[in-house]
Write an enzyme that holds these catalytic residues in place. Structure first.
Site, PDB file in Angstrom:
ATOM      1  N   PHE A   1      35.428 -20.629  -7.394  1.00  0.00           N
ATOM      2  CA  PHE A   1      35.133 -19.244  -7.770  1.00  0.00           C
ATOM      3  C   PHE A   1      35.911 -18.931  -9.039  1.00  0.00           C
ATOM      4  O   PHE A   1      37.132 -19.056  -9.073  1.00  0.00           O
ATOM      5  CB  PHE A   1      35.504 -18.251  -6.659  1.00  0.00           C
TER       6      PHE A   1
ATOM      7  N   ASP B   1      42.360 -22.870 -13.293  1.00  0.00           N
ATOM      8  CA  ASP B   1      42.184 -21.453 -12.973  1.00  0.00           C
ATOM      9  C   ASP B   1      43.258 -21.096 -11.954  1.00  0.00           C
ATOM     10  O   ASP B   1      43.146 -21.416 -10.767  1.00  0.00           O
ATOM     11  CB  ASP B   1      40.773 -21.233 -12.412  1.00  0.00           C
TER      12      ASP B   1
ATOM     13  N   LYS C   1      45.263 -11.410 -11.150  1.00  0.00           N
ATOM     14  CA  LYS C   1      45.712 -10.976  -9.831  1.00  0.00           C
ATOM     15  C   LYS C   1      47.184 -10.564  -9.758  1.00  0.00           C
ATOM     16  O   LYS C   1      47.542  -9.463 -10.122  1.00  0.00           O
ATOM     17  CB  LYS C   1      45.397 -12.070  -8.809  1.00  0.00           C
TER      18      LYS C   1
HETATM   19  C1  LIG Z   1      40.395 -18.399  -8.694  1.00  0.00           C
HETATM   20  C2  LIG Z   1      39.787 -17.131  -9.181  1.00  0.00           C
HETATM   21  N1  LIG Z   1      39.359 -17.051 -10.445  1.00  0.00           N
HETATM   22  C3  LIG Z   1      38.833 -15.914 -10.940  1.00  0.00           C
HETATM   23  C4  LIG Z   1      38.691 -14.795 -10.158  1.00  0.00           C
HETATM   24  C5  LIG Z   1      38.091 -13.550 -10.735  1.00  0.00           C
HETATM   25  O1  LIG Z   1      39.085 -12.629 -10.966  1.00  0.00           O
HETATM   26  P1  LIG Z   1      38.706 -11.085 -11.267  1.00  0.00           P
HETATM   27  O2  LIG Z   1      38.081 -10.549 -10.031  1.00  0.00           O
HETATM   28  O3  LIG Z   1      40.011 -10.454 -11.630  1.00  0.00           O
HETATM   29  O4  LIG Z   1      37.751 -11.110 -12.413  1.00  0.00           O
HETATM   30  C6  LIG Z   1      39.119 -14.827  -8.831  1.00  0.00           C
HETATM   31  C7  LIG Z   1      38.960 -13.657  -7.947  1.00  0.00           C
HETATM   32  O5  LIG Z   1      38.995 -13.714  -6.757  1.00  0.00           O
HETATM   33  C8  LIG Z   1      39.680 -16.020  -8.327  1.00  0.00           C
HETATM   34  O6  LIG Z   1      40.108 -16.117  -7.060  1.00  0.00           O
END
Ligand SMILES: Cc1ncc(COP(=O)(O)O)c(C=O)c1O
Length: 393
Positions: free
Chosen positions: A135, A220, A249
């Site tokens: 994700f 990520d 986050k």
């Molecule tokens: C690993 C990862 N990358 C990216 C995101 C996306 O982040 P945002 O919701 O702040 O755009 C998330 C959100 O849960 C995530 O867990």
């Protein structure tokens, strides 16, 4: 009393299945609803409230900053963003930073950076290999990067340039690599995919492959970064240094902020090639600085490791007691339990009624990601509630 839940269905597109409570207050690991009912919050704003709700350091940093300077354009120097940049760079293996506002935006920036690197150094290579079950966010390009078909289908065709391959398989990455590949982008532990921890050696093998091919490795770390898995950054636990990481986050202690950090070699954005109106604004950076400084000064990652091991031990005890729990997995305070069938919804609902908020990450798995500052006593209280609910399954 206002029926907030009715207003939501009147005014919002139904993009999210909310739990039927309206939260009005938070302190530490606890939140309260509009009826005054108290809950232990093991969702922490989806891994955002790293110091718990309304931590005094974050509150005073944003209060002071709000009275001083909230936003300027990036046409000018502002001090909080430089202080946060220094703290991030001096405590990581990276050389340069770019600030934005969310995880998706940080990943977009990382992919743009990799494509720019591809144009400059890899003969125009632009494709990024990502993992199934990953994700990476909700923008159109990050929908394509995310290796889950359910996120592609409503918007297809999704942007070109992403190849989703099996996670935890170096063979799959090797097979997908071509002369058009500029980067591999992975979560060190897949969060939304259900807290999937790769085998030892996987990320080392990916690093070695990227080096052999001269392509970039992006991690990520939106979910695993800022202490969540027991080290300041997740990559530290896997014996590698990525070229680029994305953060969001937990970085702002509850205030929206995103960042990408890069090695000097891949710091290839030139004047005007990337930007953001709100990225690096003084308010968010003051929150980020207060949060990160507290985490570093108080060895919060070390506490996460100890309390995370304790949480995993307690969950393993529940697994030994209830045969429908088939797995406990995770690191630090990013943990999941998996059931032998789709029991999650009912269990999460019953826990909520008894005052414990959990994240139904999969129909058959629950994710635990409490504030990094949680103490054993609160873990025990949560386990007590969960045990009572599981006994009724
Ligand atoms: C690993 C990862 N990358 C990216 C995101 C996306 O982040 P945002 O919701 O702040 O755009 C998330 C959100 O849960 C995530 O867990």
């Amino acid at each position: 009393m206002t029926n907030w839940q009715k207003l939501e269905s009147k005014y919002f597109m139904p993009t999210i299945k909310r739990m039927p409570i309206t939260l009005v207050k938070g302190k530490g690991v606890r939140v309260w609803d509009d009826n005054g009912k108290e809950y232990l919050d093991f969702t922490a704003g989806w891994g955002v409230n790293s110091l718990g709700h309304c931590h005094s350091e974050v509150v005073s940093a944003i209060t002071e900053q709000a009275k001083t300077l909230i936003q300027t354009s990036n046409q000018f120097y502002t001090i909080p963003q430089l202080q946060l940049a220094e703290l991030l760079i001096e405590n990581s293996c990276f050389g340069k930073v770019f600030f934005c506002n969310s995880g998706a935006e940080a990943n977009e920036g990382a992919v743009k950076l990799a494509r720019r690197y591809g144009k400059l150094h890899l003969d125009g290579a632009y494709k990024v290999i990502t993992a199934l079950n990953s994700f990476h966010g909700r923008t159109l390009a990050m929908t394509a990067a995310t290796g889950q078909r359910k996120f592609h289908e409503p918007y297809s065709p999704v942007p070109d340039g992403f190849i989703n391959v099996e996670y935890n398989s170096i063979g799959a990455i090797k097979k997908a690599t071509s002369a058009q590949t500029c980067a591999v982008m992975l979560e060190p532990i897949q969060g939304e995919g259900g807290v999937n921890v790769p085998d030892d050696g996987y990320l080392k093998a990916v690093r070695a492959w990227c080096d052999e091919k001269g392509i970039l490795l992006i991690l990520d770390e939106v979910q695993t970064g800022i202490g969540r898995i027991g080290t300041l950054f997740g990559y530290e636990q896997f014996g590698i240094e990525p070229d680029i990481i994305s953060l969001a986050k937990g970085l702002g202690g509850g205030i929206p902020i995103g960042a990408l950090l890069t090695k000097e070699k891949s710091a290839v954005f030139a004047l005007g090639e990337h930007g953001s109106t709100f990225g690096g604004n003084p308010l968010a950076c003051a929150a980020g600085y207060a949060t990160l400084n507290f985490i570093i000064e108080n060895d919060i990652p070390g506490k996460v490791k100890r309390n995370g091991d304790y949480l995993i031990d307690q969950l393993k005890k529940l697994k030994a007691k209830y045969d429908f729990i088939v797995e406990v997995r995770g690191r630090g305070l990013l943990v999941a339990i998996q059931f032998n069938s789709d029991l999650t919804q009912n269990i999460v609902k019953s826990c909520m009624e008894r005052g414990l908020l959990l994240n139904p990450v999969k129909p058959n798995a629950i994710r635990f990601m409490p504030p990094l500052t949680i103490v054993k006593k609160d873990i025990d209280s949560a386990m007590g509630i969960l045990d009572k609910v599981l006994a009724k399954v």
